[in-house]
Design an enzyme around this catalytic site. Structure first.
Site, short mmCIF file in Angstrom:
data_model
loop_
_atom_site.label_atom_id
_atom_site.label_comp_id
_atom_site.label_asym_id
_atom_site.label_seq_id
_atom_site.Cartn_x
_atom_site.Cartn_y
_atom_site.Cartn_z
CE1 TYR A 17 -4.12 1.80 0.25
CE2 TYR A 17 -2.98 3.10 1.89
CZ TYR A 17 -4.04 2.92 1.04
OH TYR A 17 -5.04 3.86 0.98
CE LYS A 50 -3.86 4.76 -2.13
NZ LYS A 50 -4.83 5.34 -3.07
#
Length: 303
Positions: free
Chosen positions: A154, A158
């Protein structure tokens, strides 16, 4: 200077709009008078949300990693409304736990959806945004500002979309397109609630320093995002304190490198004992984001 049209004169597209941030964002944009097109992988949920957005709202099924389908949807939305003024690249999925315990297909799918799906979204919709002099908001996360252990996929994705959006802003500005990056901390969505059902991950998050250890209500976060969209801001912060993280982000990896190993070592026996529970996704939208895999993923793009 070109005047930014009011939201009431705009057509806005939101990806990952079936639930969470995307769903409420579509509703709030519609409440400000925008015509909204909801894009995602859960057609029944998308249609339900679209009905709450008024008679001009539409829903469109597409996987953001499928550029051919997404481009066809972009063309269809443009044909339906005559223009596209704002696109919010919100679709995202999450996976928690140590890298070596993660299912590699699911780890790769997080990167594919969050990063390459955002690239495909930009590719599909930029022609319409160039014609309208529009705005692309890329939803990133606190994870782009402050990487964290047990969130490697993640955080990588991001950080990638943040950098992609900054580069794209410089690349498309002369064409009249503005590009923004949206930052959210832990926000009360299916994705975050799903992560909190994992006792070990919940404990680790609770030990983060304030204010990063809190879960924030969804509605104020989305209202701040809508305000940023209305201004076509280059940076949009869903929680007030995230703006301040920009000033200290350079110090975070060093601090994390000193303190993180102690926390992970403390949790390691429990992480190992529950590793099989983390092969599956966080959040209620998991199966839709898995791309046909036996392993699912959340699709509300929230934190």
């Amino acid at each position: 200077m070109t005047r930014t049209p009011p939201l009431s004169d705009q057509v806005a597209v939101v990806t990952g709009a079936a639930r969470g941030v995307g769903a409420l964002l579509a509703q709030r944009l519609a409440a400000r008078g925008a015509k909204v097109a909801l894009v995602g992988l859960e057609p029944d949920e998308l249609a339900t949300v679209a009905r709450t957005c008024g008679p001009d709202a539409t829903s469109w099924e597409a996987d953001v990693t499928d550029l051919e389908t997404l481009a066809a949807v972009a063309d269809a939305i443009r044909a339906h409304y005559g223009r596209i003024d704002t696109v919010v690249a919100n679709a995202g999925i999450a996976l928690g736990g140590p890298l070596l315990d993660a299912d590699h297909r699911m780890f790769s799918r997080v990167i594919e959806v969050n990063l390459l799906g955002s690239v495909a979204t930009a590719r599909a919709f930029l022609p319409a945004l160039i014609d309208s002099g529009g705005y692309l908001l890329q939803v990133a996360s606190l994870a782009a500002l402050t990487p964290a252990p047990l969130m490697t996929a993640y955080c990588a994705s991001k950080a990638g979309v943040e950098s992609f959006a900054h580069a794209l802003r410089a690349e498309t500005g002369h064409k009249g397109v503005k590009v923004g990056v949206g930052y959210l901390s832990w926000t009360d969505t299916d994705m975050v609630r799903g992560a909190d059902r994992d006792e070990v991950l919940r404990e680790m998050r609770a030990r983060l320093p304030w204010p990063a250890n809190k879960t924030y209500p969804l509605e104020p976060a989305v209202e701040r995002i809508v305000a940023g969209i209305a201004r076509r801001s280059p940076h949009v912060y869903a929680q007030w304190w995230l703006r301040g993280m920009q000033a200290v982000r350079g110090a975070v990896p060093g601090v994390l490198g000193r303190l993180g190993p102690r926390e992970v070592a403390r949790l390691e026996p429990r992480l190992a004992a529950t590793a099989a529970d983390r092969l599956r996704p966080v959040g209620a939208g998991g199966a839709a984001g898995a791309g046909g895999s036996a392993v699912g993923a959340a699709t509300d793009g929230s934190a």
